[in-house]
Design a protein around this motif. Sequence first.
Motif, PDB file in Angstrom:
ATOM      1  N   ASP A  33       2.543   7.013  -5.148  1.00  0.00           N
ATOM      2  CA  ASP A  33       2.321   8.562  -4.765  1.00  0.00           C
ATOM      3  C   ASP A  33       2.234   8.609  -3.354  1.00  0.00           C
ATOM      4  O   ASP A  33       1.378   7.964  -2.843  1.00  0.00           O
ATOM      5  N   ALA A  34       2.576   9.788  -2.978  1.00  0.00           N
ATOM      6  CA  ALA A  34       2.408  10.243  -1.457  1.00  0.00           C
ATOM      7  C   ALA A  34       0.621  10.171  -1.485  1.00  0.00           C
ATOM      8  O   ALA A  34       0.142  11.187  -1.936  1.00  0.00           O
ATOM      9  N   GLY A  35      -0.050   9.578  -0.331  1.00  0.00           N
ATOM     10  CA  GLY A  35      -1.333   9.400  -0.347  1.00  0.00           C
ATOM     11  C   GLY A  35      -2.047   8.944  -1.206  1.00  0.00           C
ATOM     12  O   GLY A  35      -3.270   9.039  -1.308  1.00  0.00           O
ATOM     13  N   SER A  73       1.725  -1.976  -2.803  1.00  0.00           N
ATOM     14  CA  SER A  73       0.547  -1.805  -3.580  1.00  0.00           C
ATOM     15  C   SER A  73      -0.455  -3.131  -3.323  1.00  0.00           C
ATOM     16  O   SER A  73      -1.625  -3.108  -3.195  1.00  0.00           O
ATOM     17  N   ALA A  74       0.264  -4.457  -3.348  1.00  0.00           N
ATOM     18  CA  ALA A  74      -0.616  -5.528  -2.821  1.00  0.00           C
ATOM     19  C   ALA A  74      -1.152  -5.448  -1.411  1.00  0.00           C
ATOM     20  O   ALA A  74      -2.317  -5.841  -1.446  1.00  0.00           O
ATOM     21  N   LEU A  75      -0.355  -4.966  -0.497  1.00  0.00           N
ATOM     22  CA  LEU A  75      -0.913  -4.710   0.673  1.00  0.00           C
ATOM     23  C   LEU A  75      -1.974  -3.731   0.879  1.00  0.00           C
ATOM     24  O   LEU A  75      -3.004  -3.935   1.630  1.00  0.00           O
ATOM     25  N   LEU A  76      -1.819  -2.585   0.083  1.00  0.00           N
ATOM     26  CA  LEU A  76      -2.888  -1.628  -0.059  1.00  0.00           C
ATOM     27  C   LEU A  76      -4.323  -2.203  -0.456  1.00  0.00           C
ATOM     28  O   LEU A  76      -5.278  -1.736   0.001  1.00  0.00           O
TER      29      LEU A  76
END
Length: 76
Positions: A33-35, A73-76
């Motif tokens: 999702d954005a943000g 997602s893994a990087l986040l």
Amino acid sequence: MEKSYAEIQKVLRLAGREDLLSCVCRGAGRFLDAGGGPVECDATERIIREALRHDTENPLYVVSIGAATNTASALL
């Protein structure tokens, strides 16, 4: 997502690479999702777990197809 998971298993079996089936994980069921934060799923958790086992001397290479949601997602 489920179709992609089944298809890569089929391809590995046809290629005679059943030894790689344990490397295949179910990915995210939705886009980022954005943000928003990361999408939790088996693939994201696996990338994180494997990344923590690797370093500059033994780098981790991630091959992904389609959307980059799992890797992002893994990087986040």
